[in-house]
Write an enzyme that holds these catalytic residues in place. Sequence first.
Site, PDB file in Angstrom:
ATOM      1  N   ASP A   1     -37.560 -30.176  21.708  1.00 43.18           N
ATOM      2  CA  ASP A   1     -36.337 -30.110  20.893  1.00 43.18           C
ATOM      3  C   ASP A   1     -35.196 -30.952  21.466  1.00 43.18           C
ATOM      4  O   ASP A   1     -34.024 -30.615  21.286  1.00 43.18           O
ATOM      5  CB  ASP A   1     -35.838 -28.667  20.754  1.00 43.18           C
ATOM      6  CG  ASP A   1     -36.696 -27.812  19.837  1.00 43.18           C
ATOM      7  OD1 ASP A   1     -37.742 -28.286  19.383  1.00 43.18           O
ATOM      8  OD2 ASP A   1     -36.304 -26.653  19.581  1.00 43.18           O
TER       9      ASP A   1
ATOM     10  N   CYS B   1     -42.649 -28.219  16.385  1.00 40.99           N
ATOM     11  CA  CYS B   1     -43.347 -28.386  17.669  1.00 40.99           C
ATOM     12  C   CYS B   1     -44.835 -28.652  17.533  1.00 40.99           C
ATOM     13  O   CYS B   1     -45.344 -29.690  17.964  1.00 40.99           O
ATOM     14  CB  CYS B   1     -43.131 -27.149  18.539  1.00 40.99           C
ATOM     15  SG  CYS B   1     -41.423 -26.867  19.029  1.00 40.99           S
TER      16      CYS B   1
ATOM     17  N   ASP C   1     -40.904 -33.772  21.380  1.00 44.35           N
ATOM     18  CA  ASP C   1     -41.742 -33.443  20.223  1.00 44.35           C
ATOM     19  C   ASP C   1     -40.969 -33.519  18.916  1.00 44.35           C
ATOM     20  O   ASP C   1     -41.530 -33.764  17.858  1.00 44.35           O
ATOM     21  CB  ASP C   1     -42.398 -32.068  20.385  1.00 44.35           C
ATOM     22  CG  ASP C   1     -41.406 -30.935  20.618  1.00 44.35           C
ATOM     23  OD1 ASP C   1     -40.190 -31.187  20.695  1.00 44.35           O
ATOM     24  OD2 ASP C   1     -41.868 -29.775  20.747  1.00 44.35           O
TER      25      ASP C   1
END
Length: 509
Positions: free
Chosen positions: A62, A94, A328
């Site tokens: 994140d 994710c 990610d």
Amino acid sequence: MIICARGKPFGRLVAAVTLLITAGCTADPAPPAPVVTPATSPPAVLASPAPPPNIVLVLVDDLSMNLVPYMPNVRKLQRDGTTFTGYTVTDSLCCPSRASLFTGRFPHNTGIVKNHGSDGGFRLFHSRGLERSTFATDLRGAGYRTAFLGKYLNEYEPGERMGGDRPYVPPGWDQWYAGGNAYPGFDYQLNENGRVVSYGSKPKDYLTDVLAGKAVDFISATATTGKPFLIEVATYAPHHPYTPAPRDANLFPGLRAPRTAAWNRAPEDTVWLAGKPELTARQERDIDEDFRLRVQSVQSVDRMIGRLRSALATAGAADRTVVVFTSDNGYHMGEYSLPAGKQTAFDTDVNVPLVMAGPGIGAGRDAAAVVTNVDLRPTFAEWAGLPAPAEADGRSITPLLSGSTPAGWPRAALIEHHDPATDPRDPDFERDSMNIPPSYDALRTATFTYIEYVDGTVEYFDRTSDPDMLRNVAGTLGPERLTALRSAVRGLATCVGADACGAAADAVK
């Protein structure tokens, strides 16, 4: 600009760079070499092929672009290497994003579109056999020693046995130190090579620091063997609850989230954000507090990068190791009147850092070409001297390392987001329903973003004139243009394999 590399397979790149460094690579052309007559020519000497490079991949969770200014070791990596400013993730969530990175395949081909349940998560990734063909299995098969540390895939738990007699370690990894729900950074467990180890709440147990120490140990031990190695360190930071290391908990007093042009402002003529209320004063205070926590939490990640690079230098492996830093997905905090979250096709969520530094990679360079996380597996394979993985949808970005974009390079990245995270058991669950976009497929090029939602409505943002994506101008497009965009997104959202996906991306106008 000084360019000390050519767009060739990586083994030849390393050899070329070594010769250039030996000759003193400069911006000025080298003087002509003296003419050597046949009578005085020295005997030919065949150059030994350069060994494949080590790869250190740091994947954070994140991390948005606005955190990089607070990370001095990442900025140093940028000065020493190349930043891919056009890098886009396949999904701002994710597990789908990580599945794409491991396999080199889009979510519509992995089938991983959510963090858990019947259409996502570790259990589906495992049951579909996707673990049997990843960049880890590629490189281990090529003689690399491999190590994984940190966050694997959502739903994975350190004690999982998956039918075996010991806690499960996926194929492709020689060393395995993976956690489960370890987001708080303390009081967690790791599967350490088939043995579950518990950690507590003391400062020495802070997860990012533990991962850093184990990664340094692996580098130091493996560099002495002479074998190439791949290590992925996947931190949980700065994912919610944004826990900083205790020594960083008082840093950056008074820091607030950036007030960009998109702060607390819904885009004009948008589809799913129409009528979105402005943030409340309480929401703004919460965002500011959380942004400060996120900046604090990435300090340990940044120190880890410095430690890893120091360990490579101490082991004498720095000049034959590529360090890769990425995330990610990104994160929005107050932009577009949205509380903290992700999952949208806005650049805050899908355009994340990708930085590479090492042999054959130009220093201090920005590369604007379209690159996605499905391109990393083919890139690692080429560096290891392997053919491109047959099932991968991406392509090696090695040609971009010369500083130019070759003809025929794909013009668009595909973003697909389906079955959003609406389950309270999901760590990315959005409590505010107005923070959850409908399912969509999107195209992101160097100049525009086109989004097609599940109900057929569309958005088009011209990022050249509107870099903050505040005006949906889809209504100004003619029917022929809209038809072409719909066809293009369908082509990419159904493509299979690098050739088909590359052709579909290159067809985007």
